[in-house]
Design a protein around this motif. Structure first.
Motif, PDB file in Angstrom:
ATOM      1  N   ARG A 160      20.222  38.001  55.243  1.00  0.00           N
ATOM      2  CA  ARG A 160      20.440  39.433  55.516  1.00  0.00           C
ATOM      3  C   ARG A 160      20.901  39.738  56.933  1.00  0.00           C
ATOM      4  N   SER A 161      20.625  38.826  57.870  1.00  0.00           N
ATOM      5  CA  SER A 161      21.044  39.117  59.248  1.00  0.00           C
ATOM      6  C   SER A 161      22.541  38.839  59.464  1.00  0.00           C
ATOM      7  N   ILE A 162      23.227  38.220  58.498  1.00  0.00           N
ATOM      8  CA  ILE A 162      24.665  37.943  58.681  1.00  0.00           C
ATOM      9  C   ILE A 162      25.460  39.233  58.486  1.00  0.00           C
ATOM     10  N   PRO A 163      26.202  39.659  59.509  1.00  0.00           N
ATOM     11  CA  PRO A 163      27.014  40.875  59.348  1.00  0.00           C
ATOM     12  C   PRO A 163      27.977  40.724  58.165  1.00  0.00           C
ATOM     13  N   THR A 164      27.911  41.676  57.250  1.00  0.00           N
ATOM     14  CA  THR A 164      28.689  41.624  56.016  1.00  0.00           C
ATOM     15  C   THR A 164      29.530  42.885  55.902  1.00  0.00           C
ATOM     16  N   ILE A 165      30.838  42.679  55.948  1.00  0.00           N
ATOM     17  CA  ILE A 165      31.770  43.799  55.992  1.00  0.00           C
ATOM     18  C   ILE A 165      32.533  43.877  54.681  1.00  0.00           C
ATOM     19  N   ILE A 166      32.503  45.042  54.044  1.00  0.00           N
ATOM     20  CA  ILE A 166      33.263  45.240  52.810  1.00  0.00           C
ATOM     21  C   ILE A 166      34.734  45.432  53.175  1.00  0.00           C
ATOM     22  N   LEU A 167      35.599  44.701  52.465  1.00  0.00           N
ATOM     23  CA  LEU A 167      37.047  44.795  52.684  1.00  0.00           C
ATOM     24  C   LEU A 167      37.676  44.885  51.302  1.00  0.00           C
ATOM     25  N   THR A 168      38.077  46.088  50.919  1.00  0.00           N
ATOM     26  CA  THR A 168      38.422  46.336  49.523  1.00  0.00           C
ATOM     27  C   THR A 168      39.541  47.363  49.403  1.00  0.00           C
ATOM     28  N   THR A 169      40.137  47.437  48.211  1.00  0.00           N
ATOM     29  CA  THR A 169      41.130  48.497  47.979  1.00  0.00           C
ATOM     30  C   THR A 169      40.453  49.779  47.516  1.00  0.00           C
ATOM     31  N   SER A 170      39.185  49.703  47.132  1.00  0.00           N
ATOM     32  CA  SER A 170      38.508  50.894  46.596  1.00  0.00           C
ATOM     33  C   SER A 170      38.301  51.956  47.674  1.00  0.00           C
ATOM     34  N   ALA A 171      38.706  53.186  47.353  1.00  0.00           N
ATOM     35  CA  ALA A 171      38.482  54.310  48.258  1.00  0.00           C
ATOM     36  C   ALA A 171      37.455  55.264  47.669  1.00  0.00           C
ATOM     37  N   ALA A 172      36.798  54.843  46.586  1.00  0.00           N
ATOM     38  CA  ALA A 172      35.843  55.733  45.910  1.00  0.00           C
ATOM     39  C   ALA A 172      34.656  56.021  46.820  1.00  0.00           C
ATOM     40  N   GLU A 173      34.358  57.298  47.018  1.00  0.00           N
ATOM     41  CA  GLU A 173      33.232  57.691  47.868  1.00  0.00           C
ATOM     42  C   GLU A 173      31.927  57.051  47.366  1.00  0.00           C
ATOM     43  N   SER A 174      31.814  56.902  46.042  1.00  0.00           N
ATOM     44  CA  SER A 174      30.589  56.305  45.504  1.00  0.00           C
ATOM     45  C   SER A 174      30.453  54.837  45.949  1.00  0.00           C
ATOM     46  N   ASP A 175      31.570  54.124  46.033  1.00  0.00           N
ATOM     47  CA  ASP A 175      31.513  52.734  46.520  1.00  0.00           C
ATOM     48  C   ASP A 175      31.144  52.686  48.000  1.00  0.00           C
ATOM     49  N   ILE A 176      31.701  53.641  48.768  1.00  0.00           N
ATOM     50  CA  ILE A 176      31.417  53.664  50.212  1.00  0.00           C
ATOM     51  C   ILE A 176      29.928  53.914  50.449  1.00  0.00           C
ATOM     52  N   VAL A 177      29.394  54.975  49.824  1.00  0.00           N
ATOM     53  CA  VAL A 177      27.980  55.314  50.038  1.00  0.00           C
ATOM     54  C   VAL A 177      27.070  54.211  49.515  1.00  0.00           C
ATOM     55  N   LYS A 178      27.405  53.693  48.329  1.00  0.00           N
ATOM     56  CA  LYS A 178      26.546  52.653  47.747  1.00  0.00           C
ATOM     57  C   LYS A 178      26.521  51.403  48.642  1.00  0.00           C
ATOM     58  N   SER A 179      27.684  51.041  49.193  1.00  0.00           N
ATOM     59  CA  SER A 179      27.733  49.858  50.051  1.00  0.00           C
ATOM     60  C   SER A 179      26.880  50.050  51.307  1.00  0.00           C
ATOM     61  N   TYR A 180      26.962  51.237  51.927  1.00  0.00           N
ATOM     62  CA  TYR A 180      26.121  51.479  53.109  1.00  0.00           C
ATOM     63  C   TYR A 180      24.639  51.516  52.726  1.00  0.00           C
TER      64      TYR A 180
END
Lengths: 157, 161
Positions: free
Chosen positions: A96-116
């Motif tokens: 869990r301490s490894i910085p994990t950055i989402i890099l995706t084509t999805s612009a869905a607000e639900s994906d953004i909020v869920k990922s955070y």
């Protein structure tokens, strides 16, 4: 350059980046952009979620896989989806301490909020234009691999 | 080096959202507050910085309590670790345990360079860990990187419904 007061990295070992991406074209673009940006980056690639988790847990053929300093994770992946990979990383006490950055084509607000909510360290959209893609990788490299103190600076666990 | 198209894109994104990017700086040193605000002013005039000078004020601001009933929800939090009244580690833990607040990217910005603090901050799900440089040029360059990555490139979350 390596004056600790400047905030620059003094440890010159390679920076291990794990890219979890199933599109060969995007893998190639990311690899090329890193080569042009930061020659200390050692990029490993996992093409689906199951492979990513095996790499991170040093299972099977990944017994010797390096612990990544940074993970770049696509959301839409075969076998185990990126959302599931993110949840698995962020609920694992070691990973869990490894910085994990989402890099995706999805612009869905639900994906953004869920990922955070799942504690992605940041959420980025893949730009379509090549120069914007290069800019994005440069920004990732500048912020995460030059400025940020990565968990490895607390000693590898 | 300034990038015209990125700068234009940032302005456009801000126009679409019709509001500035809001940063909550949690910092007790008046000197560091001033440096950070000046660095943002020269980097991106569309960033609006609010300041909390201790952990209790920061949590009141984030929870819109008392004097802060009208406080805006920040898009990004820059959090010092050593703070009076309530320390930064406790603030970080409170943010990341709160279902409403945990989605706000929270970046540690501190003088503390202890390996144990770096690891424990990531364990508590700090979004990133930065050490304040002593030199002004390095400080300005750091704020420029923060702006370039978090304001220009990142998709920031809206408040969860």
């Amino acid at each position: 350059m390596n004056d600790p007061r400047s905030g620059m990295r003094s440890d010159m070992s390679p920076l291990e980046v794990l890219l979890v991406e199933d599109s060969p074209g995007d893998v190639r673009l990311t690899r090329d952009a890193f080569i042009n940006t930061n020659d200390r980056v050692n990029l490993s690639v996992a093409v689906d979620g199951a492979e990513a988790m095996a790499f991170l847990r040093n299972e099977g053929e990944y017994g010797n896989a390096p612990k990544p300093d940074l993970i770049l994770l696509d959301l839409n992946l075969p076998k185990i989806d990126g959302r599931e990979v993110l949840a698995a990383i962020k609920t694992d006490d070691i990973l869990r301490s490894i910085p994990t950055i989402i890099l995706t084509t999805s612009a869905a607000e639900s994906d953004i909020v869920k990922s955070y909510k799942l504690q992605a360290n940041a959420y980025l959209r893949k730009p379509v234009q090549l120069d914007a893609f290069d800019n994005l990788i440069r920004s990732i490299s500048d912020f995460w691999l030059t400025k940020v103190k990565l968990p490895r600076q607390g000693g590898r666990s | 080096m300034a990038n015209q198209s990125q700068a234009a894109k940032t302005r456009w994104a801000i126009l679409i959202k019709n509001q500035p990017v809001r940063v909550l700086l949690v910092e007790d040193s008046p000197g560091d507050v001033r440096l950070t605000m000046e660095a943002f002013r020269t980097t991106n005039a569309d960033v609006n910085v609010n300041v909390a000078t201790n952990g209790v004020d920061a949590m009141a601001f984030l929870r819109k309590e008392g004097d802060y009933f009208n406080a805006p929800r920040p898009d990004l939090i820059l959090l010092d670790l050593n703070l009076p009244i309530m320390g930064g580690r406790e603030v970080l833990a409170s943010i990341k345990e709160d279902d409403n607040l945990r989605t706000i990217p929270t970046v540690i910005l501190t003088k503390v360079e202890e390996p144990a603090d770096i690891v424990s901050s990531y364990q508590l799900q700090a979004n990133a860990y930065l050490v304040k440089p002593v030199q002004w040029e390095a400080f300005e360059s750091l704020v420029r990187s923060i702006n370039d990555f978090w304001v220009t490139q990142v998709q920031l979350p809206q408040e969860p419904a």
